[in-house]
Design a protein around this motif. Structure first.
Motif, short mmCIF file in Angstrom:
data_model
loop_
_atom_site.label_atom_id
_atom_site.label_comp_id
_atom_site.label_asym_id
_atom_site.label_seq_id
_atom_site.Cartn_x
_atom_site.Cartn_y
_atom_site.Cartn_z
N SER A 136 37.85 22.94 43.43
CA SER A 136 38.07 21.81 43.41
C SER A 136 39.31 21.49 42.29
O SER A 136 40.43 20.83 42.54
CB SER A 136 37.23 20.70 42.84
OG SER A 136 36.53 20.92 41.78
N CYS A 137 39.77 22.41 41.54
CA CYS A 137 40.19 22.37 40.75
C CYS A 137 41.53 23.94 41.07
O CYS A 137 42.56 24.17 40.20
CB CYS A 137 40.63 22.42 38.97
SG CYS A 137 39.09 23.78 38.49
N ARG A 151 38.43 27.65 32.86
CA ARG A 151 39.72 27.56 32.90
C ARG A 151 40.45 29.01 31.64
O ARG A 151 40.32 30.34 32.82
CB ARG A 151 40.97 26.77 32.93
CG ARG A 151 42.78 27.08 33.44
CD ARG A 151 43.44 25.53 33.08
NE ARG A 151 42.99 24.75 34.37
CZ ARG A 151 43.02 24.36 35.66
NH1 ARG A 151 44.51 25.56 35.52
NH2 ARG A 151 43.23 23.59 35.84
N ARG A 208 32.33 17.44 33.65
CA ARG A 208 32.93 17.56 34.77
C ARG A 208 34.06 18.31 33.76
O ARG A 208 34.90 19.75 33.94
CB ARG A 208 34.06 16.97 35.78
CG ARG A 208 34.40 17.56 37.00
CD ARG A 208 33.62 18.38 38.05
NE ARG A 208 34.51 18.52 38.76
CZ ARG A 208 34.21 18.57 40.29
NH1 ARG A 208 32.39 18.60 40.16
NH2 ARG A 208 34.77 19.11 41.07
N LYS A 209 35.12 17.18 33.27
CA LYS A 209 36.51 17.73 32.73
C LYS A 209 36.53 18.70 31.50
O LYS A 209 37.11 20.33 31.90
CB LYS A 209 37.22 16.79 31.86
CG LYS A 209 38.33 15.66 32.81
CD LYS A 209 39.46 16.14 33.16
CE LYS A 209 39.99 15.73 34.43
NZ LYS A 209 39.22 14.05 34.35
N GLU A 267 35.89 22.63 33.89
CA GLU A 267 36.95 22.94 34.06
C GLU A 267 38.12 23.34 33.57
O GLU A 267 38.50 24.27 33.63
CB GLU A 267 37.53 21.41 35.12
CG GLU A 267 38.09 21.44 36.27
CD GLU A 267 39.12 20.25 36.10
OE1 GLU A 267 38.56 19.10 37.65
OE2 GLU A 267 40.16 20.17 35.90
N SER A 268 38.14 23.46 32.05
CA SER A 268 38.48 23.24 30.71
C SER A 268 37.87 25.00 30.18
O SER A 268 38.94 25.99 30.02
CB SER A 268 38.89 22.68 29.98
OG SER A 268 38.27 22.72 29.11
N VAL A 277 33.75 23.51 41.27
CA VAL A 277 34.67 23.41 40.48
C VAL A 277 35.62 24.18 40.50
O VAL A 277 37.06 23.63 40.62
CB VAL A 277 34.30 23.61 38.43
CG1 VAL A 277 35.09 23.48 37.69
CG2 VAL A 277 33.02 22.65 38.86
#
Ligand code: C2E
Ligand code: MG
Ligand code: MG
Ligand code: MG
Length: 283
Positions: free
Chosen positions: A83-84, A32, A24-25, A28-29, A80
């Motif tokens: 949420s971020c 980004r 997940r992390k 996320e990146s 995702v």
């Protein structure tokens, strides 16, 4: 009893959970970075007038283009991004590109074909949403009446005041507002009537069960009847079969969208499809 203990242990000590969190992390990146590279672009799915068979609009659907050429679907990155806190940036990229696309076909003489963009409930938390939308239209030279915003019922339900504040100025410019996935949310019908919606998009779930579920035809008819009473336009989502198309035509649905006519395609393919679908409207 034993089962419950197992469950608790799983929750607190699970290599599987660690792996999921790490994945997940990483996602996320990657999202980004993709935002920074402006790697999100729209594909266009035609909306067709049921009575005439003419393409009258398109919905812009977000796709993430990886360096490898692979295309990632919104089902993967939208949750995702929501949420971020990146959904606003993705929405902006899609909206700006989609407005440019629509301005392009309008300049070619197809100046009655609208473009719809999806606006996530989270985007309404940002005070600059209205300004961004106006700037996207202005920069592209797109007539406001050609822009449609698709929002799900949840925004209307949780904060109708906010919705009215953000949408009011856009509506008075001519921008149109659609309720997406209609029938799946928790709308208060009285409230819906008071909000400035122009279009109901009937959720794909009802369309796909039209011919194998007893209730779906009645629900679709009810939505179409309600739309007529309220003076709203109707669009059926996810039309895949001719039986579904004929049902909707008989019941007076205005437009349809779905794999039966075309999946979402690139801007070039969409314009080519419009060209084949009809002669340019008088400029
Ligand atoms: P949606 O707005 O309800 O869009 C319709 C979805 O149904 C699209 O999936 C489309 O490709 C798919 N579809 C169209 N016709 C058919 C059909 O005949 N059969 C089937 N099985 N599916 C069909 P997609 O592109 O994967 O998008 C999924 C959802 O992701 C969208 O649902 C929308 O909620 C969200 N989404 C897509 N682009 C954006 C965006 O730019 N911003 C935001 N906030 N959400 C987006
Ligand atoms: Mg939509
Ligand atoms: Mg939809
Ligand atoms: Mg849907």
């Amino acid at each position: 009893q034993a089962k419950r203990t197992e469950g608790v242990e799983m929750q607190f000590y699970s290599p599987k959970l660690d792996r999921q969190t790490a994945a997940r992390k990483r996602l996320e990146s990657e999202v980004r970075t993709a935002v920074e590279q402006s790697a999100f672009t729209p594909v266009y799915q035609p909306k067709v007038d049921l009575a005439t068979g003419r393409i009258v609009g398109a919905e812009a659907l977000a796709r993430w283009q990886l360096d490898s050429g692979r295309i990632v679907s919104p089902g993967v990155f939208i949750p995702v991004a929501e949420s971020c806190g990146l959904i606003g940036d993705i929405g902006e990229q899609i909206t700006r590109k989609a407005c440019l696309g629509a301005a392009k076909w309008a300049d070619m003489g197809y100046n009655d074909i609208s473009i719809a963009v999806n606006v996530s409930p989270r985007q309404f938390e940002n005070d600059d949403l209205g300004t961004m939308l106006i700037d996207a239209m202005t920069t592209a030279g797109l007539l406001p009446r050609l822009l449609q915003l698709e929002i799900t019922e949840s925004v209307a339900v949780t904060d109708p005041e906010r919705l009215r504040d953000v949408i009011g100025p856009l509506k008075s410019m001519g921008v149109r507002l659609a309720i997406d996935d209609f029938g799946t949310g928790h709308s208060n019908l009285a409230m819906l009537g008071r909000l400035p919606f122009d279009v109901f998009k009937i959720d794909r779930a009802f369309i796909s069960s039209l011919h194998n579920d007893k209730q779906a035809p009645a629900i679709v008819e009810m939505i179409l009847g309600m739309a007529e009473t309220l003076g709203m336009e109707t669009v059926a989502e996810g039309v895949e079969t001719d039986d579904q198309l004929q049902f909707l035509k008989r019941r007076g649905c205005d437009q349809y969208q779905g794999f039966l006519f075309s999946p979402p395609v690139s801007l070039e393919k969409f314009i080519e499809m419009v060209r084949r679908n009809r002669q340019p409207a008088a400029a």
